[in-house]
Write a protein that holds these residues in place. Sequence first.
Motif, PDB file in Angstrom:
ATOM      1  N   UNK A 146       0.827  -1.205   0.000  1.00 21.29           N
ATOM      2  CA  UNK A 146       0.000   0.000   0.000  1.00 21.29           C
ATOM      3  C   UNK A 146       0.865   1.260   0.000  1.00 21.29           C
ATOM      4  N   UNK A 147       2.104   1.126  -0.426  1.00 18.82           N
ATOM      5  CA  UNK A 147       3.015   2.271  -0.624  1.00 18.82           C
ATOM      6  C   UNK A 147       3.209   3.096   0.638  1.00 18.82           C
ATOM      7  N   UNK A 148       3.356   2.450   1.787  1.00 19.22           N
ATOM      8  CA  UNK A 148       3.650   3.168   3.026  1.00 19.22           C
ATOM      9  C   UNK A 148       5.034   3.800   2.951  1.00 19.22           C
ATOM     10  N   UNK A 149       5.176   5.003   3.465  1.00 21.29           N
ATOM     11  CA  UNK A 149       6.495   5.584   3.648  1.00 21.29           C
ATOM     12  C   UNK A 149       7.151   4.927   4.861  1.00 21.29           C
ATOM     13  N   UNK A 150       8.472   5.123   5.020  1.00 19.75           N
ATOM     14  CA  UNK A 150       9.149   4.513   6.157  1.00 19.75           C
ATOM     15  C   UNK A 150       8.600   5.054   7.477  1.00 19.75           C
ATOM     16  N   UNK A 151       8.384   6.354   7.553  1.00 16.94           N
ATOM     17  CA  UNK A 151       7.880   6.936   8.805  1.00 16.94           C
ATOM     18  C   UNK A 151       6.501   6.393   9.138  1.00 16.94           C
ATOM     19  N   UNK A 152       5.649   6.327   8.132  1.00 15.68           N
ATOM     20  CA  UNK A 152       4.297   5.816   8.372  1.00 15.68           C
ATOM     21  C   UNK A 152       4.338   4.318   8.713  1.00 15.68           C
ATOM     22  N   UNK A 153       5.260   3.583   8.079  1.00 17.21           N
ATOM     23  CA  UNK A 153       5.375   2.160   8.361  1.00 17.21           C
ATOM     24  C   UNK A 153       5.853   1.888   9.773  1.00 17.21           C
ATOM     25  N   UNK A 154       6.843   2.649  10.225  1.00 17.57           N
ATOM     26  CA  UNK A 154       7.325   2.479  11.599  1.00 17.57           C
ATOM     27  C   UNK A 154       6.195   2.747  12.592  1.00 17.57           C
ATOM     28  N   UNK A 157      18.881   2.043  17.974  1.00 21.26           N
ATOM     29  CA  UNK A 157      17.930   2.771  17.150  1.00 21.26           C
ATOM     30  C   UNK A 157      18.648   3.482  16.007  1.00 21.26           C
ATOM     31  N   UNK A 158      17.895   4.065  15.071  1.00 24.87           N
ATOM     32  CA  UNK A 158      18.548   4.822  13.984  1.00 24.87           C
ATOM     33  C   UNK A 158      19.399   5.945  14.560  1.00 24.87           C
ATOM     34  N   UNK A 159      20.555   6.146  13.985  1.00 27.88           N
ATOM     35  CA  UNK A 159      21.465   7.192  14.453  1.00 27.88           C
ATOM     36  C   UNK A 159      22.476   6.708  15.455  1.00 27.88           C
ATOM     37  N   UNK A 160      22.306   5.507  16.009  1.00 26.90           N
ATOM     38  CA  UNK A 160      23.292   4.939  16.930  1.00 26.90           C
ATOM     39  C   UNK A 160      24.181   3.966  16.170  1.00 26.90           C
ATOM     40  N   UNK A 161      25.226   3.511  16.817  1.00 22.29           N
ATOM     41  CA  UNK A 161      26.169   2.587  16.176  1.00 22.29           C
ATOM     42  C   UNK A 161      25.451   1.320  15.730  1.00 22.29           C
ATOM     43  N   UNK A 162      25.724   0.886  14.497  1.00 21.66           N
ATOM     44  CA  UNK A 162      25.087  -0.314  13.954  1.00 21.66           C
ATOM     45  C   UNK A 162      25.628  -1.555  14.658  1.00 21.66           C
ATOM     46  N   UNK A 163      24.741  -2.419  15.065  1.00 18.60           N
ATOM     47  CA  UNK A 163      25.142  -3.616  15.803  1.00 18.60           C
ATOM     48  C   UNK A 163      24.518  -4.844  15.143  1.00 18.60           C
ATOM     49  N   UNK A 164      25.016  -6.012  15.546  1.00 18.13           N
ATOM     50  CA  UNK A 164      24.490  -7.269  15.028  1.00 18.13           C
ATOM     51  C   UNK A 164      24.710  -8.361  16.060  1.00 18.13           C
ATOM     52  N   UNK A 165      23.896  -9.388  15.964  1.00 21.58           N
ATOM     53  CA  UNK A 165      24.081 -10.607  16.746  1.00 21.58           C
ATOM     54  C   UNK A 165      24.283 -11.746  15.755  1.00 21.58           C
ATOM     55  N   UNK A 166      25.304 -12.562  15.971  1.00 22.73           N
ATOM     56  CA  UNK A 166      25.582 -13.697  15.086  1.00 22.73           C
ATOM     57  C   UNK A 166      25.325 -14.987  15.853  1.00 22.73           C
ATOM     58  N   UNK A 167      25.129 -16.072  15.103  1.00 24.00           N
ATOM     59  CA  UNK A 167      24.969 -17.349  15.795  1.00 24.00           C
ATOM     60  C   UNK A 167      26.341 -17.994  16.004  1.00 24.00           C
ATOM     61  N   UNK A 203      23.044 -14.307  10.882  1.00 24.04           N
ATOM     62  CA  UNK A 203      23.199 -13.117  11.709  1.00 24.04           C
ATOM     63  C   UNK A 203      21.881 -12.343  11.774  1.00 24.04           C
ATOM     64  N   UNK A 204      21.742 -11.549  12.828  1.00 25.67           N
ATOM     65  CA  UNK A 204      20.551 -10.749  13.095  1.00 25.67           C
ATOM     66  C   UNK A 204      20.950  -9.286  13.207  1.00 25.67           C
ATOM     67  N   UNK A 205      20.065  -8.398  12.754  1.00 25.14           N
ATOM     68  CA  UNK A 205      20.273  -6.958  12.918  1.00 25.14           C
ATOM     69  C   UNK A 205      19.021  -6.377  13.569  1.00 25.14           C
ATOM     70  N   UNK A 206      19.133  -5.233  14.246  1.00 21.88           N
ATOM     71  CA  UNK A 206      17.934  -4.630  14.852  1.00 21.88           C
ATOM     72  C   UNK A 206      16.996  -4.084  13.779  1.00 21.88           C
ATOM     73  N   UNK A 207      15.732  -4.377  13.901  1.00 22.83           N
ATOM     74  CA  UNK A 207      14.738  -3.856  12.957  1.00 22.83           C
ATOM     75  C   UNK A 207      14.751  -2.332  12.949  1.00 22.83           C
ATOM     76  N   UNK A 208      14.961  -1.730  14.093  1.00 23.93           N
ATOM     77  CA  UNK A 208      14.937  -0.272  14.177  1.00 23.93           C
ATOM     78  C   UNK A 208      16.053   0.350  13.337  1.00 23.93           C
ATOM     79  N   UNK A 209      17.189  -0.357  13.188  1.00 24.62           N
ATOM     80  CA  UNK A 209      18.308   0.195  12.431  1.00 24.62           C
ATOM     81  C   UNK A 209      18.241  -0.155  10.947  1.00 24.62           C
ATOM     82  N   UNK A 210      17.489  -1.193  10.586  1.00 21.48           N
ATOM     83  CA  UNK A 210      17.353  -1.575   9.175  1.00 21.48           C
ATOM     84  C   UNK A 210      15.877  -1.867   8.909  1.00 21.48           C
TER      85      UNK A 210
END
Length: 816
Positions: free
Chosen positions: A485-493, A572-582, A629-636
């Motif tokens: 439905x063509x949501x923008x990122x802000x509206x989708x969040x 969150x967006x604007x903070x250092x990008x992080x990840x969790x690996x198995x 690997x996993x990344x935070x949804x808030x950052x991606x």
Amino acid sequence: MLQDLKYAFRTLIKNPGFTAVAVITLGLGIGANTAIFSLINALILRPPVHVRQPEHLIAVYTSDFSGPPFGTSSYADFVDFKAQASDVIADASAQTARLMSLSTGSENTRAFGQIVTGNYFQMLGTTPVLGRGFVPDEDVTPGAKAVVVISHDLWQRAYAGDPGVIGRTLRLNGTTFSIVGVAPAGFSGLLRGVATEVWVPIRMNREVGGSSETFTNRGDRGWFITARLVPGATPAMARSRFAVIARQLHEAYPESWTDMNDNGRIITTVPESETRLLPQLRTPALAGMGLLMAVVGLVLLICCANVANLLLARASARHREIAIRVALGASRGRLLRQLLTESALLAGAGAALGMLIATWTTDLAMAFKPPVPVTILIDLSPDIRVLTFVVFIAVVTGVVFGLIPAMRASRPDLIPALKAEPAKAGLAGRRFGLRNVLVVTQVTVSFVLLIVAGLFLRSLRNATTMDTGFNSDNLALATSDLSLLSYTEARGRAFYSSLEERVRSLPGVRSTSLARSVPLGLSYDRRGIQIPGRERKPGEDMEFGWNAVGPDYFPMMQIPIARGRSFNKQDRPGTSAVAIVNETFANHFWPGANALGKTFSNGEVTMEIVGVARDSKYGSLSEENRAYFYVPYEQQYDPGMTLHVRTTSEPARLLGSIRREAGLLDSALPVQITTMNDHMAVSLLPQRVGATLLGVFGLLGLGLAAVGLYGVMAYAVSRRTREIGIRMALGANAIDVRRMVVRQGMLLAATGIGIGLALSLAVTRLTTGFLYGISASDPITYAGIGALLAMVAFVASYIPARRATRVDPIAALRYE
């Protein structure tokens, strides 16, 4: 022949019990074979409907970066293919499949659609039943022609078959499209097994969720290509031409046309007849279908042995009739023709019943709706191939079960038969050699069937109880794709935040979390990475599975964090990008070292590893441990997410409430609601179907073998009435008589089990690739099936034995 037919018909009508048992037995065997052949015919043999001369079509594949040959192609490559191979292909089209949001005014749902080039219908030779296909100017300017062709089923369902539907509108992913055509009934293009609802021209790709760069980016691969050969061209000529094109494209675009082994990509062309199943799935699918055909073939063999035993018993009762025919001058050939005519009538009646049983079975199969977001479309209706198969199997069956009894019956012992002496019978020795062989055959085949079924059932049980690395109980899933439905990122969040908050407040909800993908589903997402300071080794695959998840994902899924921490709300967006690996990821790149604090890049952003999670199952239950690997949804951010809901009780009770909360936020958004266990059932669907079918056929074979053993023992007892009477008159008690009869029956069963054991050890090696967590020679399965078959054989022998002890010695001595 007409005289033989009339007499055979009268004879069978006068023996309704024998006829009914024989016809039902054959009907079960032929019906099982016809049902499985109908499935094979629908998936592999039947040409696509409403497609002109499909034998002149080929599919064109480009090898993947990691090597497999049957990959999809880019649109830019498609343009080059079409231009450079014009000497061997007359036309070509590109298409891809996609789930879309569909609104017709009367329904809002997810629809399975295809995005196709404008020449798609013309190239296939398909004429819509209403309106038209696409025209050239609808294949030129991106976003300019919002037209759609709808399926016959959608036309009937949403528009009640209104002939004035042309020109009406519907909405796909929020964009209004005008209906220009209705496809023929049953048409789904060249896709097999999935019902397509809508076809959209390729230049509207962005409006239905595609990338705007798909027409220029050679790395944007996802298009299936179908081509029609020019008259006189052969698939071999096409292979040669496309091999040259592949080399030319590798020289012109080395970055896009080089695989992980630093070799040029290859182009593979396959005839349409070999693409009805995905080529990469064709070999295991054919192996599974071959196994099913072998199983139902064994069931039919048991049926033939049963009916052959019935005919042998009946021939003994007719020995005087046949002797009189011989005395009056009938030749052996004449007798064989008469007896085989009766067998042919039985086989014909069994085939008719088998067709009916197969029809019921396929109707029942089509009523089954697997938990997938698309409509399954498999045409199991009989056609000329199915009818030919039934006629062939009826003829073969009639010969198999009728020939040997007919040959035995056509050589009567003439003098005793004319004197009305009974035919010789007994429980041992040569007198029952053939019947014993048939019973042993039945027990042997039944043992093999049950062993295979038992292995599959135990394998399925192992799969359903396997440790997946997460807890699937009390877990509901709500999947939506806001790009529809063509949501923008802000509206989708904002939407996902509100949905999670609303659902978390529902009674019975323990915790929630968002995730981009769900483990053990139909898709498995991979992304390439780079490790700073580490060069990729030749042939090394640097694409790994990944997921974007919410901060509560790991505790909600109950996936332990072995080292480090889980995600939190500060990621969150604007903070250092992080990840969790198995653990497999960490051990692969930093064996013996601590992975925490190490970094890697996905080509867009460099991420620091803050946690190491325990390994789980991601793509399939049978997979080996793989790096993930996993990344935070808030950052991606991703517009397509699944809300995972952990409940305090049965999650199915909350599905309606979750759907209602989503509808309150956006009533036009299609949301797929299910439970995790139902979702995982999709990955086990082939094994579950196989285990169910094999179990049914195995039990059918067991029942038929038991009936065959019972029939032989009962007939033998009835023919030995006088002998048993003499034994009892001479002092044999009831226990002695029962022991004598049961011993012979158990001897037959033991012989069959022994031979079946040897055959099973050889045959089940072929099933190793289909089994989870169990050996093909599993001793528990063999012991259990052997005990079950022995118990059934004992019961089948004991009932006639008990009847034998009720013989009145005086009446038996006066008999005959």
